[in-house]
Write an enzyme that holds these catalytic residues in place. Structure first.
Site, PDB file in Angstrom:
ATOM      1  N   ASN A  41      -4.260   2.591 -13.715  1.00 50.23           N
ATOM      2  CA  ASN A  41      -3.302   1.698 -13.073  1.00 50.23           C
ATOM      3  C   ASN A  41      -1.911   2.305 -13.170  1.00 50.23           C
ATOM      4  OD1 ASN A  41      -2.380  -0.737 -11.837  1.00 50.23           O
ATOM      5  ND2 ASN A  41      -1.763  -1.512 -13.829  1.00 50.23           N
ATOM      6  N   GLY A  52       0.790  -1.222   0.000  1.00 53.56           N
ATOM      7  CA  GLY A  52       0.000   0.000   0.000  1.00 53.56           C
ATOM      8  C   GLY A  52       0.823   1.274   0.000  1.00 53.56           C
ATOM      9  N   SER A  53       2.077   1.209  -0.441  1.00 55.36           N
ATOM     10  CA  SER A  53       2.894   2.430  -0.436  1.00 55.36           C
ATOM     11  C   SER A  53       2.359   3.457  -1.429  1.00 55.36           C
ATOM     12  CB  SER A  53       4.368   2.113  -0.694  1.00 55.36           C
ATOM     13  OG  SER A  53       4.574   1.635  -2.001  1.00 55.36           O
ATOM     14  N   ASN A  54       1.848   3.029  -2.578  1.00 56.00           N
ATOM     15  CA  ASN A  54       1.237   3.978  -3.509  1.00 56.00           C
ATOM     16  C   ASN A  54      -0.088   4.509  -2.956  1.00 56.00           C
ATOM     17  OD1 ASN A  54       2.806   4.515  -5.955  1.00 56.00           O
ATOM     18  ND2 ASN A  54       2.744   2.297  -6.228  1.00 56.00           N
ATOM     19  N   HIS A 100       2.169   1.052 -13.323  1.00 53.66           N
ATOM     20  CA  HIS A 100       2.963  -0.137 -13.619  1.00 53.66           C
ATOM     21  C   HIS A 100       4.451   0.231 -13.588  1.00 53.66           C
ATOM     22  CE1 HIS A 100       3.686  -4.136 -15.165  1.00 53.66           C
ATOM     23  NE2 HIS A 100       4.562  -3.604 -15.998  1.00 53.66           N
ATOM     24  N   ILE A 114      -8.911  -6.643 -13.998  1.00 52.84           N
ATOM     25  CA  ILE A 114     -10.275  -6.152 -13.797  1.00 52.84           C
ATOM     26  C   ILE A 114     -11.166  -6.801 -14.854  1.00 52.84           C
ATOM     27  CG2 ILE A 114     -11.737  -4.091 -13.845  1.00 52.84           C
ATOM     28  CD1 ILE A 114      -9.850  -4.176 -11.444  1.00 52.84           C
TER      29      ILE A 114
END
Length: 187
Positions: A107, A12-14, A109, A93
């Site tokens: 998203n 969850g750093s982003n 990447h 998704i």
């Protein structure tokens, strides 16, 4: 102000970088929900630290992708979510969410797409011996990392970089680029 849901599967750093940008006022949005498919993911702790509710599920508890995506969709509709932000969500998704949020799912990447799509893009780039990789933010479609590119930033791979050092360099770019790009998209 746009209402967003952030989907994450890991640390969850982003997610945290996005939540901090919202808190500073750099990103004019409200994070209504964290959606997480891993009950032990650190992203859940991070969401709690920002008082953001989490919808946590395990795909194996559902008969199909359609079944769990319908439940997610119900949660999103209840919270009037306008936009979905994938931040380390490690699932493709499906049609249920794609059709409900067409053109409103993004998203991030860790490569310069179309190079090194899919899992372990940092490892793929490192093992390939390329001199430059980077970060891509793109719209989500039915493919794996195939949607239209919104923004990219290059990251040089130095000869002395280890895989771990490269990952830290990529994450530093992600944590800066994603909130800035979202701020442009959501205004």
């Amino acid at each position: 102000m746009k209402k967003v849901a952030v989907f994450a599967s890991g640390s969850g750093s982003n997610f945290e970088a996005i939540a901090e940008a919202v808190g500073r006022g750099d990103l004019k949005a409200e994070i209504e929900l964290l959606v997480c498919d891993k009950p032990k993911a650190k992203a859940i702790e991070r969401a709690a630290g920002f008082n953001i509710p989490a919808f946590v599920f395990q795909p194996k508890d559902y008969d199909s992708k359609v079944a769990y995506e319908k439940e997610i969709l119900g949660e999103l509709k209840r919270r009037e979510v306008d936009f979905i932000v994938l931040a380390g969500y490690m699932r493709l998704i499906g049609e249920t969410l794609l059709s409900a949020y067409e053109g409103r799912i993004v998203n991030i990447h860790p490569s310069l797409l179309p190079a090194f799509p899919g899992k372990d893009a940092i490892g793929q780039a490192f093992d390939a011996g390329v001199k430059v990789t980077g970060v891509t933010i793109h719209f989500v479609d039915e493919g794996m990392d195939t949607g239209p590119i919104i923004d990219q930033e290059a990251v040089a791979i130095d000869r002395e970089d280890t895989r771990e050092q490269l990952q830290k360099k990529i994450q530093a770019v992600e944590h800066s680029l994603y909130p800035k790009t979202l701020a442009k998209l959501l205004t």
